[in-house]
Design a protein around this motif. Structure first.
Motif, short mmCIF file in Angstrom:
data_model
loop_
_atom_site.label_atom_id
_atom_site.label_comp_id
_atom_site.label_asym_id
_atom_site.label_seq_id
_atom_site.Cartn_x
_atom_site.Cartn_y
_atom_site.Cartn_z
N THR A 1 0.83 -1.20 0.00
CA THR A 1 0.00 0.00 0.00
C THR A 1 0.87 1.25 0.00
O THR A 1 1.97 1.26 0.54
CB THR A 1 -0.94 0.03 1.23
N ASN B 1 -7.72 -1.78 -6.86
CA ASN B 1 -8.40 -1.00 -5.83
C ASN B 1 -9.89 -0.81 -6.12
O ASN B 1 -10.58 -0.16 -5.34
CB ASN B 1 -7.72 0.37 -5.69
N GLU C 1 -5.19 5.52 0.94
CA GLU C 1 -4.22 4.43 0.77
C GLU C 1 -4.66 3.60 -0.42
O GLU C 1 -5.80 3.15 -0.48
CB GLU C 1 -4.14 3.57 2.03
N ALA D 1 -3.55 0.33 -3.08
CA ALA D 1 -2.71 -0.86 -3.21
C ALA D 1 -2.00 -0.83 -4.54
O ALA D 1 -2.58 -0.49 -5.58
CB ALA D 1 -3.57 -2.12 -3.09
#
Length: 120
Positions: A63, A96, A108, A110
């Motif tokens: 992340t 995501n 955040e 990924a």
């Protein structure tokens, strides 16, 4: 008068007859080794995950926290400078489940392991 001897009737030959319940029990017993093998494979399968030398799991993700002013394109160029940014952005969007390419600071996201930066 003379006595007549009659031979005793032969014992009847019986075939094994299974009820529906008996057939189900036999089928369950026959399938039991396969069920046990699959259970062991499913439960123990997670321990065999490979990882890259830098500790990022293969097929996994890392992340990244979005900084103010970041775009997916800029992140894609930063994490995978040798790859086509369009492919990296597409992989990030799919991983995501983003509806578009708009991201917000502090979010955040990924990054697929294949594009993950080698140094945090």
């Amino acid at each position: 008068m003379s006595a007549i001897t009659v031979p005793a009737p032969a014992a009847p030959v019986t075939r094994l007859r299974l009820t529906v319940r008996g057939r189900r029990v036999l089928a369950a017993l026959a399938a039991l080794p396969a069920v046990i093998a699959l259970s062991v494979a499913i439960i123990g399968g997670g321990s065999a995950l490979a990882s890259r030398e830098d500790g990022v799991p293969a097929g996994g993700f890392v992340t990244v926290t979005v900084e103010p002013g970041d775009t997916l394109w800029a992140i894609a160029e930063e994490v995978a400078p040798a790859a086509d940014p369009r492919d990296v952005v597409d992989a990030i969007v799919r991983l995501n489940a983003l509806e578009g390419v708009t991201i917000a600071a502090g979010q955040e996201i990924a990054i697929p392991a294949q594009y993950a930066p080698t140094s945090p």
